[in-house]
Motif scaffolding. Structure first.
Motif: not given
Length: 278
Positions: A208-218
């Motif tokens: 949900r949050v940008s901090q986690d999305q910034s590491t969601a892929g390679r």
């Protein structure tokens, strides 16, 4: 010398003339009364005395006292009633004043909270703009030095296919909608809410949050971006903003409450990094 000269006399002492006169007067009065009674004749001797002595009446005085007492009692009752009414009126006025004060305090507190929220939001927006400006300066300096983070539009794809096209088309369709912190669609978004909604179109459930999305892929280089990649500002894992790269050197992002969802050039606000989920 007489043979009785030494024998004391047994005669009573003479009474004084005044005492004798008094007794004579009393006796005379009694005899006169008897004589008068006898002269009235036997016809009146058997008649009872019917004369009555009229006692003085106290009715008027008692009535006046009772009336005065009743009037005093009524006055006391009236005073007590007036006092009770005054107390009730004072109590009612105090309650009204207390409620008015409570309402005024609540209104003032709500206005203060609203003002504080507005100030906090303005500071957050200013801090976000300052951070992005700093990141842009850093990237520009790195690009000037010929570093590996140099970003050029020639390395970007201007078209997308498959799932990437679906994500890009969805993002472009949201341009112009409102930015609301915490919103995830469909009429308003925040930055990570927009990215999450776009990827949900192809069945991918992002954090949900940008901090986690910034590491969601390679992690991918900004010089090798593809449409559909997630751009982020700040550090990987500590990003404060994200958007979707739509190709042609542009991105779509829910920026802030002033701009809403917009399409911008990478040069307008260069990202720090990117991740590829597809």
């Amino acid at each position: 010398m007489s043979h009785t000269a030494h024998i004391p006399s047994h005669r009573k002492p003479r009474r004084s003339a005044s005492k004798l006169a008094l007794r004579a007067g009393v006796a005379g009065g009694v005899l006169s009364t008897i004589a008068v009674a006898g002269a009235t004749g036997p016809a009146h001797a058997a008649e009872p005395v019917t004369e009555t002595i009229e006692m003085p009446t106290l009715t008027t005085g008692l009535a006046s006292t009772a009336a005065a007492s009743a009037e005093a009692t009524q006055q006391v009752a009236a005073d007590l009633q007036l006092k009770a009414q005054q107390n009730a009126a004072a109590s009612s006025a105090a309650k009204v004043a207390k409620k008015a004060k409570a309402d005024a305090d609540a209104k003032a507190e709500a206005e203060a909270e609203k003002k504080a929220e507005a100030e906090a939001k303005a500071k957050a927006d200013a801090a976000e703009r300052a951070s992005r400006s700093s990141a842009r300066t850093t990237l520009s300096t790195s690009s000037t030095g010929g570093g590996s983070n140099s970003t050029t539009s020639s390395s970007s794809s201007s078209s997308a296919t498959g799932s990437a096209a679906t994500i890009v088309d969805f993002a472009l369709a949201q341009v112009g909608k409102a930015y609301v912190s915490g919103a995830t669609g469909s009429s308003a978004y925040d930055c990570s809410g927009l990215v999450q909604a776009a990827y949900r179109q192809v069945g991918i459930d992002l954090p949900r949050v940008s901090q986690d999305q910034s590491t969601a892929g390679r992690q991918v280089s900004l010089s090798n971006l593809q449409a559909g990649d997630i751009l982020y500002w700040g550090g990987a894992g500590s990003a404060y903003h994200v958007a979707i790269y739509v190709g042609g050197g542009k991105f779509v992002g829910a920026q802030n409450s002033s701009t809403g969802v917009v399409e911008r050039s990478l040069d307008w606000d260069r990202p720090t990094g990117a991740v590829r989920v597809l």
